[in-house]
Enzyme design. Sequence first.
Site: not given
Ligand code: AMP
Length: 544
Positions: A186, A332, A441, A446
């Site tokens: 990641t 993850e 913040k 928030w």
């Molecule tokens: P990744 O592991 O690169 O897919 O990133 C995961 C992160 O992407 C999550 O923890 C969120 O912060 C963001 N994310 C994934 N899907 C969405 C969604 N539909 N809306 C908003 N944020 C998202």
Amino acid sequence: MKGLMQDWPLLVHRILDHARDWHGAQEIVSRTVEGPIHRYTYRDLDRRARKLSDAVVKRLGIKLGDVVGTIAWNGYRHMETWYAIMGQGAVVHTLNPRLFPEQLVYIINHAEDRWIFTDLTFVPILEGIQDKLPNIKGYVIMTDTGHMPDTSLKNAICYEDLLEEGDEGLQWPQFDENTACGMCYTSGTTGNPKGVLYSHRSNVLHAMATCAGDALGLRSTDTIMPVVPMFHANAWSLTFSAPMAGAKIVMPGAKMDGASVYELLETEKVSATAAVPTIWLMLLQYLEQNPDLKLPHLEQVVIGGSACPEAMMRSFIENYESDVIHAWGMTEMSPLGTLGTRKGGLEGMDNGTWWQTKLKQGRPAFTIEMKITDDNGNALPHDGETFGRLKVRGPGIAKAYLKGDGAENFDNEGWFDTGDVSTIDEHGYMQITDRAKDVIKSGGEWISSIDIENFALGCPGVAEAAVIGIAHPKWDERPLLVIVKKPGEDVTKQQVLGSLEGKIVKWWMPDDVAFVDEIPHTATGKISKLTLRQQFEDYRLPTA
Ligand code: AMP
């Protein structure tokens, strides 16, 4: 007392066996890096994956537990490589070519990759970093003899030559279903990237959960195009779940611009597809420029990875009659966690309320446990209003990162802290308000940057929007709205702020609007708030 059912380890080659035996004639269509469209069937995929698997053992010496990197687009050879390597109990480590070369060096060395399979496109990148990759024994170039490049990569082997050395009669070896099978780093917003290590069991269970009707609802009558890359968290499981369902697969290769994506949607009659909003923005812009074009075959678009803007969802549904499923997940989590399909009992919900619900990130699929907590770990109510840290647990969710990195994200009850902040409503639909690190913040309260961004995207002339917190002497932080205009269109600060009026509470109103040519993105296509904050480090708000 133990049950009397058969011992059938959940190994990913079972998916391929099933696709070959019962959907053998179903097609896999790929746009190749070399140019032409390639077509074959699950029967061919199975045969060639076995040949390759035999060859990687005999010629490359790959054995149980070895890690093999792939740096490749979505295509049939990449899929063969996955099943061939995983089938030996070795680990496929998908590398994201959009990372900086130094990050690739870190990841390849940290993961202890032994061999790298690469598309032609990425040969120059690897040539540039190979001196820093001492553990790599050699490189397999995923092409045929005729297209083999003149390369300085050490021990460069042509994929098709390698495959020819294998025996298609290979029988898959048996091993424990908890054996590692895939790896994906990641990007992480701070520190070094962290490795997530999937097992056969987690991938099979996740694919089964993904196929379910209230999740992606995949069927053998579907034609599925994963535009989301295989290097972005298992292509959201589609390279496992589509063959599990026996669906036709369309692989877009290196071309993900609006025109190329449209061409495949149309010529291959794609019924379901999935990708991040950036891809759909390009497709919708292309369609806007070509008003005669429609999407008659496309039934379902899965949008996730970043929040799906309302204007995007409305455009697919209202202009093109293609349904949208908003989904949330993480590398993850294998990666799918929640999907915004309609829940039984909500059929009678009025249209306006349903739209507000559908725009949320969705409700958990089977195998996902989910809760929100305050900073002390106390569970918060599911009232759709209270924000909290989103935590998850389940058999497709990481219990640790590779080599013990990032241990602070896992608690001793097995919950993984997603780093997202969200609400959960009475029906179980979760809505992300921010990454914990991106939350603004103001005066101790928030502000949700995602909400403001979504409304700003509804303003005509706005192509992309991002909200970041800027230091403020009185309020600690205040929001700054950063905007990219649509090409050839004009929009003013007053128009953008005016479009937010009445949609967000007054104290959330951005203190300023900055217009930029480009907003920075991460390697997985998300807005990089970290880089944006750095770019606006010295920025002073007019209210400060
Ligand atoms: P990744 O592991 O690169 O897919 O990133 C995961 C992160 O992407 C999550 O923890 C969120 O912060 C963001 N994310 C994934 N899907 C969405 C969604 N539909 N809306 C908003 N944020 C998202």
